[in-house]
Design a protein around this motif. Structure first.
Motif, PDB file in Angstrom:
ATOM      1  N   LYS A 101       9.427   2.130  -2.211  1.00 25.50           N
ATOM      2  CA  LYS A 101       8.786   0.818  -2.343  1.00 25.50           C
ATOM      3  C   LYS A 101       9.222   0.284  -3.951  1.00 25.50           C
ATOM      4  CE  LYS A 101       5.467   1.036   1.251  1.00 25.50           C
ATOM      5  NZ  LYS A 101       4.207   0.600   1.748  1.00 25.50           N
ATOM      6  N   GLN A 102       9.099   1.261  -4.666  1.00 28.47           N
ATOM      7  CA  GLN A 102       9.235   0.843  -6.313  1.00 28.47           C
ATOM      8  C   GLN A 102      10.681   0.255  -6.151  1.00 28.47           C
ATOM      9  OE1 GLN A 102       6.918   0.627  -8.768  1.00 28.47           O
ATOM     10  NE2 GLN A 102       8.424  -0.689  -9.662  1.00 28.47           N
ATOM     11  N   PHE A 103      11.621   1.096  -5.715  1.00 34.37           N
ATOM     12  CA  PHE A 103      12.973   0.732  -5.860  1.00 34.37           C
ATOM     13  C   PHE A 103      13.451  -0.751  -5.060  1.00 34.37           C
ATOM     14  CE2 PHE A 103      17.401   0.554  -4.090  1.00 34.37           C
ATOM     15  CZ  PHE A 103      18.261   1.133  -5.074  1.00 34.37           C
ATOM     16  N   GLN A 104      12.639  -0.958  -3.816  1.00 33.43           N
ATOM     17  CA  GLN A 104      12.902  -1.998  -3.239  1.00 33.43           C
ATOM     18  C   GLN A 104      12.307  -3.354  -3.973  1.00 33.43           C
ATOM     19  OE1 GLN A 104      10.312  -3.722  -0.448  1.00 33.43           O
ATOM     20  NE2 GLN A 104      12.122  -4.724   0.871  1.00 33.43           N
ATOM     21  N   PHE A 105      10.980  -2.968  -4.581  1.00 35.27           N
ATOM     22  CA  PHE A 105      10.299  -4.221  -5.215  1.00 35.27           C
ATOM     23  C   PHE A 105      11.139  -4.418  -6.753  1.00 35.27           C
ATOM     24  CE2 PHE A 105       8.044  -5.189  -9.288  1.00 35.27           C
ATOM     25  CZ  PHE A 105       7.155  -6.268  -8.680  1.00 35.27           C
ATOM     26  N   ASP A 106      12.085  -3.376  -7.258  1.00 37.09           N
ATOM     27  CA  ASP A 106      12.713  -3.792  -8.467  1.00 37.09           C
ATOM     28  C   ASP A 106      14.156  -4.475  -7.919  1.00 37.09           C
ATOM     29  OD1 ASP A 106      11.088  -2.370 -10.041  1.00 37.09           O
ATOM     30  OD2 ASP A 106      11.973  -0.634 -10.046  1.00 37.09           O
TER      31      ASP A 106
ATOM     32  N   ASP B 143      16.844   5.329 -10.755  1.00 39.49           N
ATOM     33  CA  ASP B 143      16.898   6.289  -9.747  1.00 39.49           C
ATOM     34  C   ASP B 143      17.048   5.810  -8.321  1.00 39.49           C
ATOM     35  OD1 ASP B 143      16.807   8.150 -11.930  1.00 39.49           O
ATOM     36  OD2 ASP B 143      14.451   8.121 -12.005  1.00 39.49           O
ATOM     37  N   LEU B 144      17.997   6.597  -7.925  1.00 39.15           N
ATOM     38  CA  LEU B 144      17.833   6.251  -6.423  1.00 39.15           C
ATOM     39  C   LEU B 144      17.023   7.280  -5.538  1.00 39.15           C
ATOM     40  CD1 LEU B 144      20.087   4.491  -4.245  1.00 39.15           C
ATOM     41  CD2 LEU B 144      21.311   6.441  -4.104  1.00 39.15           C
ATOM     42  N   PRO B 145      16.077   6.400  -4.533  1.00 41.80           N
ATOM     43  CA  PRO B 145      15.266   7.434  -4.055  1.00 41.80           C
ATOM     44  C   PRO B 145      15.681   8.666  -3.253  1.00 41.80           C
ATOM     45  CG  PRO B 145      14.662   5.413  -3.529  1.00 41.80           C
ATOM     46  CD  PRO B 145      15.786   5.311  -4.298  1.00 41.80           C
ATOM     47  N   GLN B 146      15.533  10.001  -3.201  1.00 41.16           N
ATOM     48  CA  GLN B 146      16.248  11.083  -2.816  1.00 41.16           C
ATOM     49  C   GLN B 146      16.581  11.024  -1.211  1.00 41.16           C
ATOM     50  OE1 GLN B 146      17.556  13.566  -4.088  1.00 41.16           O
ATOM     51  NE2 GLN B 146      18.184  14.734  -2.236  1.00 41.16           N
ATOM     52  N   SER B 147      15.669  10.161  -0.367  1.00 38.65           N
ATOM     53  CA  SER B 147      15.809   9.958   0.957  1.00 38.65           C
ATOM     54  C   SER B 147      17.073   8.905   1.353  1.00 38.65           C
ATOM     55  CB  SER B 147      14.507   9.738   1.689  1.00 38.65           C
ATOM     56  OG  SER B 147      14.095   8.136   1.058  1.00 38.65           O
ATOM     57  N   PHE B 148      17.346   8.283   0.350  1.00 33.70           N
ATOM     58  CA  PHE B 148      18.626   7.298   0.370  1.00 33.70           C
ATOM     59  C   PHE B 148      19.941   8.028   0.419  1.00 33.70           C
ATOM     60  CE2 PHE B 148      16.638   2.945  -1.082  1.00 33.70           C
ATOM     61  CZ  PHE B 148      15.605   3.133  -0.171  1.00 33.70           C
ATOM     62  N   THR B 149      20.015   9.405   0.060  1.00 37.04           N
ATOM     63  CA  THR B 149      21.333   9.854  -0.264  1.00 37.04           C
ATOM     64  C   THR B 149      21.866  10.090   0.926  1.00 37.04           C
ATOM     65  OG1 THR B 149      20.433  11.946  -0.594  1.00 37.04           O
ATOM     66  CG2 THR B 149      20.470  10.651  -2.620  1.00 37.04           C
ATOM     67  N   LEU B 150      22.981   9.968   1.084  1.00 36.49           N
ATOM     68  CA  LEU B 150      23.949  10.885   2.260  1.00 36.49           C
ATOM     69  C   LEU B 150      23.622  12.360   2.664  1.00 36.49           C
ATOM     70  CD1 LEU B 150      25.754  10.802   4.249  1.00 36.49           C
ATOM     71  CD2 LEU B 150      27.827  10.917   2.583  1.00 36.49           C
ATOM     72  N   ALA B 151      23.467  12.937   1.282  1.00 35.01           N
ATOM     73  CA  ALA B 151      23.027  14.602   1.435  1.00 35.01           C
ATOM     74  C   ALA B 151      21.668  14.693   2.120  1.00 35.01           C
ATOM     75  CB  ALA B 151      23.056  15.115   0.309  1.00 35.01           C
ATOM     76  N   SER B 152      20.721  13.726   2.067  1.00 36.96           N
ATOM     77  CA  SER B 152      19.535  13.894   2.817  1.00 36.96           C
ATOM     78  C   SER B 152      19.796  13.567   4.131  1.00 36.96           C
ATOM     79  CB  SER B 152      18.612  12.959   1.921  1.00 36.96           C
ATOM     80  OG  SER B 152      17.383  12.854   2.610  1.00 36.96           O
ATOM     81  N   HIS B 153      20.388  12.512   4.243  1.00 31.60           N
ATOM     82  CA  HIS B 153      20.471  12.200   5.777  1.00 31.60           C
ATOM     83  C   HIS B 153      21.417  13.272   6.478  1.00 31.60           C
ATOM     84  CE1 HIS B 153      19.470   7.930   5.904  1.00 31.60           C
ATOM     85  NE2 HIS B 153      19.904   8.045   4.843  1.00 31.60           N
ATOM     86  N   ILE B 154      22.343  13.843   5.983  1.00 31.78           N
ATOM     87  CA  ILE B 154      22.964  15.106   6.522  1.00 31.78           C
ATOM     88  C   ILE B 154      22.062  16.128   6.971  1.00 31.78           C
ATOM     89  CG2 ILE B 154      24.996  16.710   6.252  1.00 31.78           C
ATOM     90  CD1 ILE B 154      26.655  14.618   4.846  1.00 31.78           C
ATOM     91  N   SER B 155      20.984  16.267   5.756  1.00 33.69           N
ATOM     92  CA  SER B 155      20.105  17.483   5.939  1.00 33.69           C
ATOM     93  C   SER B 155      19.381  17.474   7.336  1.00 33.69           C
ATOM     94  CB  SER B 155      19.371  17.800   4.732  1.00 33.69           C
ATOM     95  OG  SER B 155      18.338  16.846   4.800  1.00 33.69           O
ATOM     96  N   VAL B 156      19.285  16.291   7.720  1.00 29.21           N
ATOM     97  CA  VAL B 156      18.323  16.091   8.985  1.00 29.21           C
ATOM     98  C   VAL B 156      18.964  16.250  10.334  1.00 29.21           C
ATOM     99  CG1 VAL B 156      16.691  14.900   7.679  1.00 29.21           C
ATOM    100  CG2 VAL B 156      18.241  13.584   8.979  1.00 29.21           C
ATOM    101  N   ILE B 157      20.191  16.343  10.379  1.00 31.80           N
ATOM    102  CA  ILE B 157      20.879  16.071  11.564  1.00 31.80           C
ATOM    103  C   ILE B 157      21.418  17.547  11.918  1.00 31.80           C
ATOM    104  CG2 ILE B 157      21.643  13.691  11.758  1.00 31.80           C
ATOM    105  CD1 ILE B 157      24.445  14.806  10.755  1.00 31.80           C
TER     106      ILE B 157
ATOM    107  N   ASP C 237       0.832  -1.382   0.056  1.00 33.09           N
ATOM    108  CA  ASP C 237       0.100  -0.137  -0.061  1.00 33.09           C
ATOM    109  C   ASP C 237       0.855   1.342  -0.005  1.00 33.09           C
ATOM    110  OD1 ASP C 237       1.093  -0.355   2.597  1.00 33.09           O
ATOM    111  OD2 ASP C 237      -0.787   0.675   3.503  1.00 33.09           O
ATOM    112  N   LYS C 238       0.258   2.130  -0.027  1.00 33.55           N
ATOM    113  CA  LYS C 238       0.981   3.665  -0.204  1.00 33.55           C
ATOM    114  C   LYS C 238       2.310   3.662  -0.914  1.00 33.55           C
ATOM    115  CE  LYS C 238      -0.919   4.827   4.747  1.00 33.55           C
ATOM    116  NZ  LYS C 238      -0.544   3.902   5.724  1.00 33.55           N
ATOM    117  N   TRP C 239       2.074   3.408  -2.023  1.00 33.18           N
ATOM    118  CA  TRP C 239       3.213   3.137  -2.799  1.00 33.18           C
ATOM    119  C   TRP C 239       4.111   4.296  -3.048  1.00 33.18           C
ATOM    120  CZ3 TRP C 239       4.747  -1.295  -3.640  1.00 33.18           C
ATOM    121  CH2 TRP C 239       5.654  -1.727  -4.485  1.00 33.18           C
ATOM    122  N   SER C 240       5.189   4.434  -3.184  1.00 31.50           N
ATOM    123  CA  SER C 240       6.352   5.380  -3.221  1.00 31.50           C
ATOM    124  C   SER C 240       7.752   5.031  -3.979  1.00 31.50           C
ATOM    125  CB  SER C 240       6.837   5.679  -1.840  1.00 31.50           C
ATOM    126  OG  SER C 240       7.617   4.598  -1.161  1.00 31.50           O
TER     127      SER C 240
END
Ligand code: FAD
Length: 365
Positions: A48-53, A351-365, A42-45
């Motif tokens: 989830k598509q990346f993991q499915f593939d 495409d790598l999901p944006q939230s998987f990138t190191l840059a995205s993780h750095i942006s939340v700390i 459910d709630k496809w994203s």
């Protein structure tokens, strides 16, 4: 993660040295479970598509390497059973079943989230624990972690461009000078992919300015292997964090605890005994099964929970490849491919999901 990166580097013909501080497989990857569990349909994203593939592609990836090496990785798309103890869970599952028909499709292959009154196999799961039926998902699979590592190592053994070195522990990395200091001397690099499991986090922390928290933490997990008279084609059983994973030769893995705080990272204790009791209640056929191994390891959990992949925004020659937490085995081949392609500037194939990138993780700390 590191071994998969080496495989992709070899495919692209990139001169590569993969160093391991101890022995390959001594980290979280050398465990027992090897469950390849899809996210809910459910709630496809994009995640989830990346993991499915990735889960669909892994079957073929492994088959190719098994043929090449003559070894088995103990892979099987055995499916998964989830008992439904309450009527409202069945209603939710019926919705997921429709979602799976839409999203779990790959070319001519359709995977299902069946909702059943009875388990599709006899003598495996305790029916009284599933008053409202079962989910049977046909996408889930399993792989034998140590056997897979062996396949990866063997496939790299004759590689022309890739060298593997055990017993080489990296003490520090200076990405701007292209220098890794190790117990065996300095290594110069053009690009460095950091796939040191949870130990990647302090190295990345040290290179990240103005952070208020660490980029990740280790989460301990305990698991056990039982020897039982079980057909290895039986589906994985999952409920509330309990996994029962049949492997080849009558081996059945049971896991896993999830411990943010622990005294000894590698010991097992009563929490594992509780899991084993729950497993025996769920699959009574395991009641008399001998426990042949108890094991614990530390999973790499990134701050934002998602995998952590890609170039450091301030040090582009350093590429993270970690944070697979509880789902690395189903994703590592694709994450590693993205990391290697980014390192050498070859366009990615997906495409790598944006939230998987190191840059995205750095942006939340
Ligand atoms: C109990 C348990 C059950 C699990 N079950 C599943 C499951 O069913 N399915 C699933 O997909 N995932 C599962 N996981 C999670 C999975 O095991 C991990 O996410 C995965 O193994 C992480 O792989 P990695 O390559 O990032 O790290 P690791 O496998 O830990 O590898 C990192 C390697 O780097 C080396 N290293 C570290 N620092 C240095 C250094 N400074 N220099 C040189 N080498 C270094 C280490 O020795 C290690 O071998 C489970 C984990 C646990 C603990």
């Amino acid at each position: 993660m590191g071994l998969w990166a080496a495989v992709h580097a070899e495919r692209l013909g990139i001169r590569t040295l993969l160093v391991e501080g101890g022995r390959f497989g001594q980290g979280a990857s050398g465990g027992l479970l090897g469950a390849l569990m899809p996210h809910m349909p459910d709630k496809w994203s994009d995640k989830k598509q990346f993991q499915f593939d990735a889960l669909v592609a892994l079957e073929e990836e492994i088959a190719v390497m098994e043929a090449e090496t003559g070894l088995s990785a103990g892979y099987r798309r055995a499916g998964r059973l989830i008992p439904l103890p309450k009527p409202h869970l069945r209603q939710i599952a019926l919705g997921h079943s429709q979602d799976a028909e839409v999203h779990w499709r790959h070319r001519d292959r359709q995977f299902h989230w069946h909702v059943l009154d009875a388990a599709p196999v006899e003598g495996w799961i305790e029916p009284s624990l599933a008053e409202s039926g079962f989910v049977h998902d046909t996408l889930a699979a399993r792989v034998a972690p140590r056997a897979l590592l062996e396949v990866l190592c063997r496939s790299l053994a004759g590689a022309g461009d890739v060298r593997l070195a055990e017993g080489v522990a990296v003490g520090s990395i200076d990405p701007d000078k292209g220098l890794a200091r190790t117990n065996q001397g300095d290594i110069r690099f053009g690009h460095c992919i950091l796939a040191a499991g949870y130990r990647s986090f302090p190295i990345l922390d040290a290179l990240t300015d103005n952070r208020k928290a660490s980029l990740g933490q280790p989460v301990k997990g305990q698991a056990a292997m039982l020897k039982a008279d079980i057909d290895g084609g039986m589906p994985v059983i999952f409920r509330d964090g309990l996994y029962i994973v049949p492997h080849e030769n009558g081996l059945v893995a049971v896991g896993s605890t999830s411990e943010n705080r622990f005294d000894d990272p590698l010991s097992t204790d009563g929490q594992l005994d509780d899991l084993l009791d729950a497993a025996r209640a769920m699959a009574p056929v395991l009641a008399g099964a001998e426990v042949v191994e108890r094991w614990a390891g530390l999973r790499p959990k990134a701050v934002d929970r998602d995998p952590m992949v890609g170039a450091h925004p301030d040090h582009p020659s350093l590429i993270a490849l970690t944070g697979g937490f509880k789902v690395s085995f189903g994703l590592a081949h694709r994450l590693a491919e993205a990391a290697v392609r980014e390192a050498v500037g070859v366009p990615g194939r997906f495409d790598l999901p944006q939230s998987f990138t190191l840059a995205s993780h750095i942006s939340v700390i």
